[in-house]
Design an enzyme around this catalytic site. Structure first.
Site, PDB file in Angstrom:
ATOM      1  N   THR A   1      -7.903   2.827   7.790  1.00  0.00           N
ATOM      2  CA  THR A   1      -7.380   1.269   7.993  1.00  0.00           C
ATOM      3  C   THR A   1      -5.691   1.760   8.349  1.00  0.00           C
ATOM      4  O   THR A   1      -5.140   0.806   8.702  1.00  0.00           O
ATOM      5  CB  THR A   1      -7.592   0.501   7.055  1.00  0.00           C
ATOM      6  OG1 THR A   1      -6.989   1.051   5.882  1.00  0.00           O
ATOM      7  CG2 THR A   1      -8.975   0.394   6.753  1.00  0.00           C
ATOM      8  N   GLY A   2      -5.386   2.828   8.325  1.00  0.00           N
ATOM      9  CA  GLY A   2      -3.898   2.978   8.501  1.00  0.00           C
ATOM     10  C   GLY A   2      -3.489   3.352   9.977  1.00  0.00           C
ATOM     11  O   GLY A   2      -3.954   3.093  10.940  1.00  0.00           O
ATOM     12  N   TYR A   3      -2.737   4.648   9.893  1.00  0.00           N
ATOM     13  CA  TYR A   3      -2.350   5.209  11.272  1.00  0.00           C
ATOM     14  C   TYR A   3      -3.284   5.548  12.252  1.00  0.00           C
ATOM     15  O   TYR A   3      -3.276   5.414  13.117  1.00  0.00           O
ATOM     16  CB  TYR A   3      -1.393   6.353  10.662  1.00  0.00           C
ATOM     17  CG  TYR A   3      -0.977   6.982  11.937  1.00  0.00           C
ATOM     18  CD1 TYR A   3      -0.609   6.456  13.076  1.00  0.00           C
ATOM     19  CD2 TYR A   3      -0.388   8.557  11.766  1.00  0.00           C
ATOM     20  CE1 TYR A   3       0.231   7.116  14.108  1.00  0.00           C
ATOM     21  CE2 TYR A   3       0.368   8.872  12.885  1.00  0.00           C
ATOM     22  CZ  TYR A   3       0.722   8.229  14.195  1.00  0.00           C
ATOM     23  OH  TYR A   3       1.205   8.967  15.062  1.00  0.00           O
TER      24      TYR A   3
ATOM     25  N   LYS B   1      -6.354   4.021  12.511  1.00  0.00           N
ATOM     26  CA  LYS B   1      -6.750   2.814  13.188  1.00  0.00           C
ATOM     27  C   LYS B   1      -5.874   2.417  14.485  1.00  0.00           C
ATOM     28  O   LYS B   1      -6.237   2.180  15.458  1.00  0.00           O
ATOM     29  CB  LYS B   1      -6.845   1.563  12.366  1.00  0.00           C
ATOM     30  CG  LYS B   1      -7.345   0.270  13.121  1.00  0.00           C
ATOM     31  CD  LYS B   1      -7.432  -0.799  11.952  1.00  0.00           C
ATOM     32  CE  LYS B   1      -8.114  -2.023  12.510  1.00  0.00           C
ATOM     33  NZ  LYS B   1      -7.002  -2.605  13.583  1.00  0.00           N
TER      34      LYS B   1
ATOM     35  N   ASN C   1      -4.481   8.934   1.843  1.00  0.00           N
ATOM     36  CA  ASN C   1      -4.613   8.264   3.117  1.00  0.00           C
ATOM     37  C   ASN C   1      -4.935   9.114   4.103  1.00  0.00           C
ATOM     38  O   ASN C   1      -6.006   9.081   4.939  1.00  0.00           O
ATOM     39  CB  ASN C   1      -3.277   7.437   3.159  1.00  0.00           C
ATOM     40  CG  ASN C   1      -3.750   6.043   3.534  1.00  0.00           C
ATOM     41  OD1 ASN C   1      -4.584   5.329   2.985  1.00  0.00           O
ATOM     42  ND2 ASN C   1      -2.952   5.393   4.311  1.00  0.00           N
ATOM     43  N   GLU C   2      -3.952  10.027   4.642  1.00  0.00           N
ATOM     44  CA  GLU C   2      -3.980  10.932   5.893  1.00  0.00           C
ATOM     45  C   GLU C   2      -3.114  11.839   5.658  1.00  0.00           C
ATOM     46  O   GLU C   2      -1.937  11.784   5.122  1.00  0.00           O
ATOM     47  CB  GLU C   2      -4.038  10.106   7.177  1.00  0.00           C
ATOM     48  CG  GLU C   2      -2.634   9.521   7.552  1.00  0.00           C
ATOM     49  CD  GLU C   2      -2.130   8.286   7.358  1.00  0.00           C
ATOM     50  OE1 GLU C   2      -2.854   7.325   7.402  1.00  0.00           O
ATOM     51  OE2 GLU C   2      -1.126   8.249   6.529  1.00  0.00           O
TER      52      GLU C   2
ATOM     53  N   ASP D   1       0.902  -1.105   0.043  1.00  0.00           N
ATOM     54  CA  ASP D   1       0.121   0.100   0.014  1.00  0.00           C
ATOM     55  C   ASP D   1       0.875   1.313  -0.113  1.00  0.00           C
ATOM     56  O   ASP D   1       0.673   2.319  -0.477  1.00  0.00           O
ATOM     57  CB  ASP D   1      -0.805   0.076   1.252  1.00  0.00           C
ATOM     58  CG  ASP D   1      -2.173  -0.907   1.006  1.00  0.00           C
ATOM     59  OD1 ASP D   1      -2.306  -1.466  -0.074  1.00  0.00           O
ATOM     60  OD2 ASP D   1      -2.679  -1.202   2.175  1.00  0.00           O
ATOM     61  N   GLY D   2       2.002   1.264   0.608  1.00  0.00           N
ATOM     62  CA  GLY D   2       3.001   2.452   0.843  1.00  0.00           C
ATOM     63  C   GLY D   2       3.539   2.618  -0.611  1.00  0.00           C
ATOM     64  O   GLY D   2       3.478   3.839  -1.032  1.00  0.00           O
TER      65      GLY D   2
END
Length: 266
Positions: A163-165, A167, A123-124, A51-52
């Site tokens: 769903t990343g950081y 979460k 993502n964020e 994903d990265g």
């Protein structure tokens, strides 16, 4: 399928990966796809990694809305943005050529720092202290002062970025069909003197989040845009809104978002 004929591969080169990508390019050419070396010429951009790597591919190629992004995982990896494995690339080509796919549209957030040129995140965006001291942030929603945060930092995530950081900071996993963004605290300070909400909260897509960094020694916090740190110094204000930029990706018809969440976490 003429509009989908140009394909570009984004990956981190090493000796092993170079060999695999060479084979992927050969398979692509044999199936009538035109392999290009410049991402601006591509109608399909393929990232190879997790994903990265997918997030980097989107950022490095300019958050293009006129192409399709797709992710290929390396051996032993799993991901929420990647539907295909490097060992079943033939299946991906077959799916693309025979339209056995569904197009997903992922929203982005726009981040403006100190009123300057905006950045975009799939993502964020996160802000964290760089020193052994709490960072102090005035949090405003549509101009209304909501709280003064004290703690290690804050995360603002898209539904897919939830769903990343976010979460890991006890944020909720958000259905990507919900049009909004989530604000999560990282190790907030709560006692008789200082109070914060102490939980994540979700804002509608039409809201504007304003973060004012109080200059009390934390003049150079770390700003992370997806998985890349920003070099901007002396950050005072961060404005976050949902943007109209949409990233189009493809997924197998039998591989829903919640199936991928279950496969990744459960």
């Amino acid at each position: 399928m003429a509009e989908r004929q140009n394909i570009f591969f984004y990956y981190h080169p090493d000796e092993e990966m170079d060999g695999k990508v060479k084979a992927l390019k050969k398979i692509s050419s044999e199936n009538g796809l035109n392999v290009v070396e410049n991402s601006s010429d591509a109608s399909i951009i393929v990232s190879i990694g997790g994903d990265g790597t997918f997030l980097q591919a989107v950022r490095k190629t300019g958050f293009r809305q006129d192409c399709i992004y797709t992710g290929i995982m390396r051996e032993g990896q799993s991901g929420l943005y990647c539907d295909f494995n490097i060992d079943n690339f033939d299946n991906m080509i077959h799916s693309v050529l025979h339209e056995d796919l569904e197009v997903r549209r992922f929203p982005t957030i726009k981040v403006q720092i100190n009123g300057e040129t905006p950045f975009y995140c799939l993502n964020e965006v996160s802000i964290r202290s760089t020193i052994v001291k709490t960072i102090v942030i005035n949090v405003c929603v549509d101009g209304f002062h909501f709280e003064t945060f004290r703690g290690d930092g804050m995360i603002v995530s898209t539904p897919t970025g939830s769903t990343g950081y976010s979460k890991s900071a006890r944020g909720a996993v958000i259905d990507p069909l919900i049009h909004g963004f989530q604000v999560s605290e990282v190790a907030s300070l709560n006692n008789n003197q200082y109070r914060t909400l102490g939980s994540s909260f979700l804002l509608n897509k039409d809201r504007k989040l304003e973060l004012e960094i109080l200059q009390d020694g934390n003049d150079h916090p770390i700003i992370s845009l997806d998985n890349e740190a920003s070099p901007i110094k002396r950050i005072q204000n961060i404005d976050v809104t949902m943007d109209e930029t949409i990233i189009k990706t493809v997924k197998l018809k039998n591989n829903s978002y919640w199936e991928r969440v279950k496969r990744t976490f459960l």
